[in-house]
Design a protein around this motif. Sequence first.
Motif, mmCIF file in Angstrom:
data_model
loop_
_atom_site.group_PDB
_atom_site.id
_atom_site.type_symbol
_atom_site.label_atom_id
_atom_site.label_comp_id
_atom_site.label_asym_id
_atom_site.label_seq_id
_atom_site.Cartn_x
_atom_site.Cartn_y
_atom_site.Cartn_z
ATOM 1 N N LYS A 117 47.703 50.505 -49.763
ATOM 2 C CA LYS A 117 49.160 50.378 -49.847
ATOM 3 C C LYS A 117 49.533 49.255 -48.894
ATOM 4 N N ASN A 118 50.119 48.194 -49.435
ATOM 5 C CA ASN A 118 50.444 47.014 -48.636
ATOM 6 C C ASN A 118 51.909 46.654 -48.882
ATOM 7 N N THR A 119 52.762 46.972 -47.896
ATOM 8 C CA THR A 119 54.192 46.676 -48.005
ATOM 9 C C THR A 119 54.619 45.615 -46.982
ATOM 10 N N ILE A 120 53.663 44.837 -46.495
ATOM 11 C CA ILE A 120 53.955 43.805 -45.493
ATOM 12 C C ILE A 120 55.007 42.840 -46.036
ATOM 13 N N LEU A 121 56.107 42.734 -45.342
ATOM 14 C CA LEU A 121 57.222 41.819 -45.611
ATOM 15 C C LEU A 121 57.948 42.069 -46.933
ATOM 16 N N LEU A 122 57.576 43.100 -47.682
ATOM 17 C CA LEU A 122 58.219 43.341 -48.970
ATOM 18 C C LEU A 122 59.690 43.724 -48.825
ATOM 19 N N SER A 123 60.035 44.450 -47.774
ATOM 20 C CA SER A 123 61.444 44.834 -47.606
ATOM 21 C C SER A 123 62.279 43.660 -47.108
ATOM 22 N N ALA A 124 61.673 42.726 -46.412
ATOM 23 C CA ALA A 124 62.409 41.580 -45.860
ATOM 24 C C ALA A 124 62.591 40.457 -46.869
ATOM 25 N N PHE A 125 61.621 40.285 -47.765
ATOM 26 C CA PHE A 125 61.642 39.166 -48.696
ATOM 27 C C PHE A 125 61.351 39.668 -50.117
ATOM 28 N N PRO A 126 62.362 39.666 -50.992
ATOM 29 C CA PRO A 126 62.195 40.203 -52.352
ATOM 30 C C PRO A 126 61.072 39.556 -53.160
ATOM 31 N N LYS A 127 60.775 38.303 -52.910
ATOM 32 C CA LYS A 127 59.739 37.609 -53.695
ATOM 33 C C LYS A 127 58.395 37.552 -52.977
ATOM 34 N N GLN A 128 58.230 38.349 -51.934
ATOM 35 C CA GLN A 128 56.990 38.394 -51.170
ATOM 36 C C GLN A 128 55.817 38.780 -52.071
ATOM 37 N N ILE A 129 54.692 38.102 -51.888
ATOM 38 C CA ILE A 129 53.442 38.427 -52.574
ATOM 39 C C ILE A 129 52.367 38.607 -51.500
ATOM 40 N N ASN A 130 51.654 39.716 -51.576
ATOM 41 C CA ASN A 130 50.561 39.980 -50.647
ATOM 42 C C ASN A 130 49.258 40.032 -51.432
ATOM 43 N N LEU A 131 48.259 39.303 -50.959
ATOM 44 C CA LEU A 131 46.943 39.293 -51.587
ATOM 45 C C LEU A 131 45.936 39.935 -50.647
ATOM 46 N N VAL A 132 45.011 40.712 -51.203
ATOM 47 C CA VAL A 132 43.910 41.272 -50.433
ATOM 48 C C VAL A 132 42.630 40.938 -51.179
ATOM 49 N N ASN A 133 41.735 40.214 -50.529
ATOM 50 C CA ASN A 133 40.419 39.880 -51.078
ATOM 51 C C ASN A 133 39.391 40.778 -50.403
ATOM 52 N N ILE A 134 38.594 41.479 -51.199
ATOM 53 C CA ILE A 134 37.628 42.443 -50.678
ATOM 54 C C ILE A 134 36.222 41.983 -50.999
ATOM 55 N N ALA A 135 35.371 41.982 -49.982
ATOM 56 C CA ALA A 135 33.950 41.682 -50.162
ATOM 57 C C ALA A 135 33.162 42.940 -49.803
ATOM 58 N N TYR A 136 32.451 43.496 -50.797
ATOM 59 C CA TYR A 136 31.692 44.723 -50.582
ATOM 60 C C TYR A 136 30.333 44.611 -51.271
ATOM 61 N N LYS A 137 29.294 44.539 -50.461
ATOM 62 C CA LYS A 137 27.911 44.513 -50.951
ATOM 63 C C LYS A 137 27.708 43.527 -52.104
ATOM 64 N N GLY A 138 28.181 42.309 -51.916
ATOM 65 C CA GLY A 138 27.990 41.266 -52.905
ATOM 66 C C GLY A 138 29.041 41.227 -54.004
ATOM 67 N N ASN A 139 29.951 42.180 -54.012
ATOM 68 C CA ASN A 139 31.028 42.204 -55.008
ATOM 69 C C ASN A 139 32.319 41.678 -54.395
ATOM 70 N N GLN A 140 33.082 40.944 -55.166
ATOM 71 C CA GLN A 140 34.390 40.422 -54.740
ATOM 72 C C GLN A 140 35.459 41.022 -55.642
ATOM 73 N N LYS A 141 36.526 41.520 -55.042
ATOM 74 C CA LYS A 141 37.678 42.039 -55.782
ATOM 75 C C LYS A 141 38.935 41.483 -55.117
ATOM 76 N N THR A 142 39.983 41.304 -55.918
ATOM 77 C CA THR A 142 41.261 40.826 -55.403
ATOM 78 C C THR A 142 42.365 41.773 -55.839
ATOM 79 N N MET A 143 43.233 42.098 -54.898
ATOM 80 C CA MET A 143 44.399 42.931 -55.179
ATOM 81 C C MET A 143 45.658 42.107 -54.935
ATOM 82 N N ASN A 144 46.678 42.336 -55.766
ATOM 83 C CA ASN A 144 47.978 41.692 -55.603
ATOM 84 C C ASN A 144 49.027 42.765 -55.362
ATOM 85 N N PHE A 145 49.937 42.497 -54.446
ATOM 86 C CA PHE A 145 51.004 43.434 -54.117
ATOM 87 C C PHE A 145 52.337 42.697 -54.129
ATOM 88 N N GLN A 146 53.353 43.373 -54.623
ATOM 89 C CA GLN A 146 54.714 42.845 -54.602
ATOM 90 C C GLN A 146 55.658 44.028 -54.752
#
Length: 156
Positions: A117-146
Amino acid sequence: MKKFLYISSVFTLMMLMSFSVADFFSSMTKADYIDGSKTLKFTTKMNTSHISDAIKINRNTAGFEAEVKKYVNNNFDVFVNGSPKTLTFTGSQVSGETVWVYFETGGVSDINSLKIKNTILLSAFPKQINLVNIAYKGNQKTMNFQRGKEVNEVSF
């Protein structure tokens, strides 16, 4: 092919934003799994002015970094295999227009699912986009939050 599409999408997005006069609001978090210590380490990068506006503290104030850490702790939650994890802050630094916050969670032996759950700056800026890049045992995943999509989950 997926990597090419992802890179193409990011490049196209950056090109489109370069013609915009509006401010771009984003944060970027990198999550790395350290197998030897069974730790999931996070590094979050934010714009100094944006976080300063959100927490309503001047970045030159002595308590700025402590307030940033508290803010991130209140706006970033991690669940590994359905269980909530406690975040431990390991440091932060302000470098010009960028604030870096470092935190981790231990006792992570294997990850089948990772929910954030990533709500960083979402309440302050309506168009805020948060990205999380995860590296786990050779796998890469990306999450988008808004706004409206504050929680995301991936499986490994």
